[in-house]
Design a protein around this motif. Structure first.
Motif, mmCIF file in Angstrom:
data_model
loop_
_atom_site.group_PDB
_atom_site.id
_atom_site.type_symbol
_atom_site.label_atom_id
_atom_site.label_comp_id
_atom_site.label_asym_id
_atom_site.label_seq_id
_atom_site.Cartn_x
_atom_site.Cartn_y
_atom_site.Cartn_z
ATOM 1 N N LEU A 1 0.824 -1.211 0.000
ATOM 2 C CA LEU A 1 0.000 0.000 0.000
ATOM 3 C C LEU A 1 0.857 1.259 0.000
ATOM 4 O O LEU A 1 0.529 2.240 -0.671
ATOM 5 C CB LEU A 1 -0.927 -0.022 1.207
ATOM 6 C CG LEU A 1 -2.029 -1.093 1.126
ATOM 7 C CD1 LEU A 1 -2.534 -1.453 2.500
ATOM 8 C CD2 LEU A 1 -3.161 -0.627 0.225
ATOM 9 N N GLU A 2 1.956 1.241 0.720
ATOM 10 C CA GLU A 2 2.825 2.419 0.765
ATOM 11 C C GLU A 2 3.385 2.741 -0.605
ATOM 12 O O GLU A 2 3.491 3.910 -0.996
ATOM 13 C CB GLU A 2 3.964 2.178 1.755
ATOM 14 C CG GLU A 2 4.957 3.335 1.841
ATOM 15 C CD GLU A 2 6.125 3.044 2.762
ATOM 16 O OE1 GLU A 2 7.043 3.884 2.817
ATOM 17 O OE2 GLU A 2 6.117 1.985 3.435
ATOM 18 N N TYR A 3 3.742 1.688 -1.352
ATOM 19 C CA TYR A 3 4.370 1.895 -2.660
ATOM 20 C C TYR A 3 3.392 1.737 -3.813
ATOM 21 O O TYR A 3 3.807 1.752 -4.974
ATOM 22 C CB TYR A 3 5.549 0.930 -2.822
ATOM 23 C CG TYR A 3 6.738 1.310 -1.971
ATOM 24 C CD1 TYR A 3 7.663 2.240 -2.414
ATOM 25 C CD2 TYR A 3 6.921 0.746 -0.718
ATOM 26 C CE1 TYR A 3 8.760 2.587 -1.641
ATOM 27 C CE2 TYR A 3 8.016 1.093 0.075
ATOM 28 C CZ TYR A 3 8.922 2.015 -0.399
ATOM 29 O OH TYR A 3 10.004 2.371 0.372
ATOM 30 N N ASP A 4 2.112 1.602 -3.518
ATOM 31 C CA ASP A 4 1.080 1.529 -4.545
ATOM 32 C C ASP A 4 1.356 0.390 -5.521
ATOM 33 O O ASP A 4 1.450 0.588 -6.730
ATOM 34 C CB ASP A 4 0.967 2.871 -5.286
ATOM 35 C CG ASP A 4 -0.267 2.928 -6.186
ATOM 36 O OD1 ASP A 4 -1.207 2.154 -5.940
ATOM 37 O OD2 ASP A 4 -0.265 3.742 -7.129
ATOM 38 N N ILE A 5 1.495 -0.810 -4.967
ATOM 39 C CA ILE A 5 1.713 -2.020 -5.763
ATOM 40 C C ILE A 5 0.475 -2.905 -5.596
ATOM 41 O O ILE A 5 0.109 -3.263 -4.477
ATOM 42 C CB ILE A 5 2.967 -2.783 -5.296
ATOM 43 C CG1 ILE A 5 4.211 -1.892 -5.412
ATOM 44 C CG2 ILE A 5 3.144 -4.071 -6.095
ATOM 45 C CD1 ILE A 5 5.397 -2.411 -4.630
ATOM 46 N N MET A 6 -0.178 -3.234 -6.700
ATOM 47 C CA MET A 6 -1.391 -4.061 -6.647
ATOM 48 C C MET A 6 -1.009 -5.535 -6.582
ATOM 49 O O MET A 6 -0.271 -6.010 -7.444
ATOM 50 C CB MET A 6 -2.257 -3.824 -7.891
ATOM 51 C CG MET A 6 -2.754 -2.409 -8.066
ATOM 52 S SD MET A 6 -3.734 -2.198 -9.599
ATOM 53 C CE MET A 6 -2.460 -2.450 -10.867
ATOM 54 N N PRO A 7 -1.502 -6.277 -5.598
ATOM 55 C CA PRO A 7 -1.244 -7.713 -5.588
ATOM 56 C C PRO A 7 -2.295 -8.470 -6.394
ATOM 57 O O PRO A 7 -3.409 -7.990 -6.592
ATOM 58 C CB PRO A 7 -1.361 -8.071 -4.103
ATOM 59 C CG PRO A 7 -2.402 -7.109 -3.596
ATOM 60 C CD PRO A 7 -2.205 -5.824 -4.384
ATOM 61 N N ALA A 8 -1.930 -9.659 -6.844
ATOM 62 C CA ALA A 8 -2.943 -10.635 -7.239
ATOM 63 C C ALA A 8 -3.554 -11.177 -5.957
ATOM 64 O O ALA A 8 -2.850 -11.349 -4.951
ATOM 65 C CB ALA A 8 -2.310 -11.761 -8.043
ATOM 66 N N ILE A 9 -4.846 -11.431 -5.971
ATOM 67 C CA ILE A 9 -5.523 -11.958 -4.788
ATOM 68 C C ILE A 9 -6.309 -13.199 -5.167
ATOM 69 O O ILE A 9 -6.959 -13.235 -6.213
ATOM 70 C CB ILE A 9 -6.436 -10.891 -4.147
ATOM 71 C CG1 ILE A 9 -5.582 -9.890 -3.342
ATOM 72 C CG2 ILE A 9 -7.486 -11.525 -3.247
ATOM 73 C CD1 ILE A 9 -6.377 -8.850 -2.583
ATOM 74 N N TYR A 10 -6.224 -14.232 -4.280
ATOM 75 C CA TYR A 10 -6.990 -15.454 -4.507
ATOM 76 C C TYR A 10 -7.279 -16.200 -3.212
ATOM 77 O O TYR A 10 -7.800 -17.318 -3.245
ATOM 78 C CB TYR A 10 -6.279 -16.378 -5.508
ATOM 79 C CG TYR A 10 -4.791 -16.538 -5.278
ATOM 80 C CD1 TYR A 10 -4.292 -17.550 -4.478
ATOM 81 C CD2 TYR A 10 -3.903 -15.663 -5.871
ATOM 82 C CE1 TYR A 10 -2.936 -17.691 -4.271
ATOM 83 C CE2 TYR A 10 -2.540 -15.783 -5.678
ATOM 84 C CZ TYR A 10 -2.056 -16.804 -4.878
ATOM 85 O OH TYR A 10 -0.694 -16.925 -4.664
#
Length: 386
Positions: free
Chosen positions: A101-110
C-alpha cells in the motif's frame, strides 16, 4: 564495441541495448487495438536486463502498466521513478501488505485471508487497496477456481478497503496453435468474466494473453495483454517467430585475463577434462563462471567469439572463470600475430562481426529455454546500457 565503457572493477559485464527494448515494445504495442492496454513484465530484474532502466524505456514506447513477481521488485521500480500501475503477479506474505500500500503495488488476490489483511491495512492507512483477481483456468498454479470466482467476490467485496482493478488468468499452452487445453482455458476465463458481470461485479481490466498469446491469439486481447520475454528480443516459441520480428537486447561480454601456450598433453580445468591435442594451441582465461549464470553443464559444449571468430570453450566451467582454446595455425587473422591477447573482448552471448551466439543457441545446448539463460546472468555482472 569501442564506445562501451568497461566496468572498472571486473572484466565482465552484460550489455543491454535500450533501443532494442524500445523497438520490441513498439512492435508488441502495434499488435493491439486502440484502447487495449499493454502490461510489460519486468520481473526477475527484467529477465536479467535491468528492471528500472528497461521499464523507463518501455514506458516511452507504449507500456501502460508493469508486472513484477515480488514486493521488492515493485519497490525497486517505484524508488527508480516508475509511476505507472504495477501488478505483483501473486500474493505475498501478509506481513508485506503495508509495503504494498505504501508503494502503490497491486497484488494478485486469490485467498480470503490475504484479501482481508490487505483490506484492513488499507483502512488503517486511509487508502483503498486495489488488486487483480487471479483465476486458475487450468494451469494449476495460483488463483481461485472459475466456479468459485463469484462466491469469492461475494465474500470480500463488502470490505471498504478493497477494490478490484482487474481479473486475469495465465495460459499454459498459448504457444501451441490449435491446442485443446488452450481453448478450454480461454473458454473458462471468458465464462468467469461473464459470470462476474452477470452477478453485478466489476471485473476491472480483463487480461489473459501472455507473450505468445498476444502474438497468436488477438481474439483474447481483451482489455490488456501481458508481454514478457518478447520485449527483450527473444521469441517465446517457434510458432511466434514468423509473426513478429524482434531484436535481442542482451549481450554478455568479458575480457581475457590470461593467455598461455601449454605443452601438448597438458590438461585444462578441474578434472582435466580437456587436454591440449597439438602444438600452437592457446588457452585463454575469461572471468565469468557458473556463479555469474554460465551453466556448468555447458563445459566443453559451447563457443565464444573473439575478434569476430568462434573459439571452443574447453575444460570445466569454474565458479568464477572459464577457459577457451584457440588454434593459432587455423584462426583467421585479427591480430598481426594472429593470437589472442590479454584484454581482448570475448562475446559469450551477442554479435561480434559476422558471428553471433544467441540465447537460443545456449538454451539448446543446455536443454532449457531462452528465458532461463538470460535470467541466469546474475547481478554480479555489471549492466552496461548502450
Amino acid at each position: 564495441m569501442a564506445s562501451v565503457v568497461y566496468p572498472e572493477r571486473r572484466w565482465a559485464w552484460v550489455e543491454v541495448d535500450l533501443n532494442a527494448i524500445r523497438k520490441n515494445t513498439r512492435a508488441f504495442k502495434s499488435l493491439l487495438s486502440r484502447g487495449t492496454k499493454m502490461m510489460c513484465a519486468v520481473k526477475a530484474d527484467a529477465y536479467g536486463h535491468g528492471a528500472v532502466e528497461c521499464a523507463k524505456a518501455m514506458a516511452t514506447s507504449g507500456a501502460d502498466q508493469f508486472a513484477v513477481a515480488t514486493v521488492d521488485e515493485g519497490i525497486e521500480l517505484r524508488e527508480g521513478g516508475v509511476t505507472q500501475p504495477i501488478l505483483m503477479l501473486n500474493e505475498s506474505p501478509v506481513e508485506s501488505v503495508a509495503a504494498l500500500l505504501e508503494y502503490d503495488i497491486m497484488p494478485a488476490i486469490y485467498t480470503t485471508d490475504f484479501a482481508f489483511a490487505y483490506g484492513e491495512q488499507a483502512v488503517r492507512m486511509d487508502k483503498v487497496g486495489k488488486y487483480h483477481l487471479a483465476v486458475d483456468t487450468g494451469m494449476t498454479r495460483i488463483g481461485v477456481l472459475p466456479e468459485e470466482a463469484v462466491e469469492f467476490r461475494h465474500s470480500i467485496d463488502f470490505h471498504r478497503g478493497l477494490e478490484c482493478a482487474g481479473t486475469f488468468t495465465h495460459f499454459a499452452t498459448a504457444d501451441v496453435i490449435g491446442d485443446w487445453d488452450f481453448k478450454q482455458q480461454a473458454k473458462r476465463f471468458e465464462d468467469t468474466v461473464c459470470a462476474l458481470r452477470d452477478a453485478g461485479f466489476d471485473p476491472g481490466l480483463a487480461h489473459c494473453d501472455n507473450t505468445p498469446g498476444t502474438v497468436l491469439h488477438p481474439e483474447f486481447h481483451y482489455d490488456m495483454c501481458r508481454v514478457g520475454i518478447g520485449l527483450y528480443g527473444l521469441q517465446p516459441a517457434d510458432t511466434t517467430a514468423p509473426r513478429i520480428q524482434l531484436t535481442p537486447a542482451m549481450s554478455v561480454r568479458a575480457r581475457v585475463t590470461r593467455v598461455i601456450n601449454p605443452a601438448v598433453g597438458e590438461g585444462v580445468g578441474y578434472g582435466l577434462t580437456y587436454r591440449v591435442p597439438k602444438p600452437n594451441i592457446q588457452i585463454a582465461t575469461v572471468p565469468v563462471g557458473y556463479a555469474d549464470g554460465l551453466a556448468r553443464t555447458l563445459s566443453n559444449n559451447m563457443d565464444v567469439i573473439v575478434g569476430g571468430v568462434r573459439a571452443r570453450q574447453v575444460g570445466r566451467i569454474c565458479m568464477d572463470q572459464f577457459m577457451f582454446a584457440v588454434d593459432v595455425n587455423n584462426i583467421r587473422a585479427y591480430h598481426p600475430a594472429e593470437r589472442v591477447e590479454r584484454g581482448d573482448v570475448v562475446t559469450i552471448i551477442g554479435r561480434d562481426g559476422d558471428e553471433e551466439i544467441t540465447a537460443d543457441e545456449m538454451a539448446e545446448r543446455r536443454g532449457t529455454i531462452n528465458y532461463e539463460v538470460v535470467c541466469n546472468f546474475s547481478q554480479r555482472l555489471d549492466r552496461v546500457f548502450v
